[in-house]
Motif scaffolding. Structure first.
Motif, PDB file in Angstrom:
ATOM      1  N   UNK A 120       9.127  -1.685 -14.081  1.00 28.99           N
ATOM      2  CA  UNK A 120       8.536  -0.350 -14.085  1.00 28.99           C
ATOM      3  C   UNK A 120       7.340  -0.300 -13.146  1.00 28.99           C
ATOM      4  N   UNK A 121       7.280   0.747 -12.335  1.00 28.41           N
ATOM      5  CA  UNK A 121       6.123   0.993 -11.471  1.00 28.41           C
ATOM      6  C   UNK A 121       5.192   2.025 -12.090  1.00 28.41           C
ATOM      7  N   UNK A 122       5.786   2.921 -12.888  1.00 26.62           N
ATOM      8  CA  UNK A 122       5.050   4.014 -13.522  1.00 26.62           C
ATOM      9  C   UNK A 122       5.533   4.123 -14.966  1.00 26.62           C
ATOM     10  N   UNK A 157       2.197  -0.814 -11.547  1.00 22.33           N
ATOM     11  CA  UNK A 157       2.378  -1.820 -10.503  1.00 22.33           C
ATOM     12  C   UNK A 157       3.054  -3.077 -11.001  1.00 22.33           C
ATOM     13  N   UNK A 158       2.522  -4.240 -10.630  1.00 18.82           N
ATOM     14  CA  UNK A 158       3.156  -5.523 -10.980  1.00 18.82           C
ATOM     15  C   UNK A 158       3.069  -5.835 -12.464  1.00 18.82           C
ATOM     16  N   UNK A 159       2.205  -5.158 -13.199  1.00 15.18           N
ATOM     17  CA  UNK A 159       2.078  -5.419 -14.637  1.00 15.18           C
ATOM     18  C   UNK A 159       3.270  -4.890 -15.428  1.00 15.18           C
ATOM     19  N   UNK A 160       4.057  -4.004 -14.825  1.00 23.47           N
ATOM     20  CA  UNK A 160       5.115  -3.345 -15.563  1.00 23.47           C
ATOM     21  C   UNK A 160       6.502  -3.936 -15.374  1.00 23.47           C
ATOM     22  N   UNK A 161       6.592  -5.173 -14.853  1.00 28.58           N
ATOM     23  CA  UNK A 161       7.884  -5.798 -14.549  1.00 28.58           C
ATOM     24  C   UNK A 161       8.657  -4.869 -13.627  1.00 28.58           C
ATOM     25  N   UNK A 197       0.831  -1.208   0.000  1.00 28.38           N
ATOM     26  CA  UNK A 197       0.000   0.000   0.000  1.00 28.38           C
ATOM     27  C   UNK A 197       0.864   1.255   0.000  1.00 28.38           C
ATOM     28  N   UNK A 198       1.899   1.268   0.832  1.00 24.60           N
ATOM     29  CA  UNK A 198       2.796   2.427   0.879  1.00 24.60           C
ATOM     30  C   UNK A 198       3.519   2.603  -0.455  1.00 24.60           C
ATOM     31  N   UNK A 199       3.883   1.489  -1.091  1.00 19.39           N
ATOM     32  CA  UNK A 199       4.525   1.574  -2.399  1.00 19.39           C
ATOM     33  C   UNK A 199       3.627   2.226  -3.432  1.00 19.39           C
ATOM     34  N   UNK A 200       2.366   1.832  -3.457  1.00 17.35           N
ATOM     35  CA  UNK A 200       1.407   2.417  -4.398  1.00 17.35           C
ATOM     36  C   UNK A 200       1.194   3.903  -4.096  1.00 17.35           C
ATOM     37  N   UNK A 202      10.246   3.132  -9.067  1.00 19.17           N
ATOM     38  CA  UNK A 202      10.121   4.033  -7.908  1.00 19.17           C
ATOM     39  C   UNK A 202      10.328   3.237  -6.621  1.00 19.17           C
ATOM     40  N   UNK A 203      11.263   3.677  -5.796  1.00 18.92           N
ATOM     41  CA  UNK A 203      11.480   3.087  -4.484  1.00 18.92           C
ATOM     42  C   UNK A 203      11.442   4.198  -3.437  1.00 18.92           C
TER      43      UNK A 203
END
Length: 240
Positions: A53-55, A47-51, A7-10, A69-70
């Motif tokens: 990549x988060x964004x 999210x998880x769909x982007x390998x 949740x915090x990651x999102x 993004x971390x």
């Protein structure tokens, strides 16, 4: 805890998405570096769909910039994880190597004070990691470095730091040092057992290699990374 971390990651991914769009000078820097001639179209959290990549930043010409993004508060964050068998398959390690590494991980699960890599195995495994360090680092950071950026968000100072992924992979230190927990790669990365107290899995005992705590992971020491890459950021800003 796992759900809280996700949740915090999102939250941070959405913070980047909503704030970077206002940073017109930074977007111009990105357009110049990646030779993008058109305007920004939209930014989406994948999210998880982007390998890795988060964004994704999408431009009207069809080009994309992938964003990993971390965030950190205590300066230690997971980059990636895998089962031991998947890790060994990815890096071409034989069944004998896989069985040995699985054994190390299970022994570590039984007694956290044990070294992950026993002293008598370190010459052998030191060579493995020395030979494959660059590949392992790339596995942790990147899916397609030619169109990626790496973003670290410091929760304490509310600073977003942006790095070109190609620069990260080219310049990060990769010397090997054994620790009780596993292996340090340079000053910024740590290879270790995932860990956990067993509460997250009802199906497997904590000493089973199938238990999720007996995955392996690559973690980043964010403060040390920031120090190592001081002056090499593409940009930084405060989103608030």
């Amino acid at each position: 805890m796992k759900n809280r971390n996700a949740y915090e990651g999102i939250e941070v991914e959405n913070l980047f998405k909503d704030s970077i769009i206002k940073q017109t000078e930074i977007i111009k820097k990105l357009q110049n570096h990646f030779s993008i001639k058109s305007d920004l179209d939209n930014i989406i959290v994948v999210g998880t769909k982007g390998k890795k990549a988060d964004v994704k930043m999408n431009f009207k010409c069809g080009q994309q910039i992938d964003v990993s993004v971390k965030s950190f508060k205590i300066a230690f964050n997971q980059m990636t994880r895998a089962t031991v068998s998947n890790f060994c398959n990815k890096f071409g390690l034989s069944e004998d190597y896989c069985e040995e590494l699985e054994g190390f991980v299970v022994e570590k699960s039984k007694k956290s004070g044990n070294d992950l890599f026993p002293q008598e195995s370190r010459v052998k495994w030191g060579k493995v990691f020395s030979d494959k360090t660059k590949e392992i680092v790339k596995w942790g950071f990147s899916n397609n470095s030619k169109r990626e950026i790496f973003v670290l968000y410091d929760k304490k100072t509310s600073i977003m730091r942006i790095y070109l992924m190609e620069d990260v992979l080219k310049n990060i230190t990769t010397n090997i040092t054994f620790t009780r927990g596993g292996i340090n790669i340079g000053d910024c990365l740590s290879f270790q057992r995932k860990g956990g107290d067993g509460s997250s899995s009802k199906k497997h005992h904590r000493n089973s290699i199938q238990h999720p705590g007996n995955n392996i992971q690559l973690k980043i020491k964010a403060n040390k990374f920031i120090k190592e890459f001081s002056g090499k950021e593409l940009a930084e800003y405060k989103p608030h």
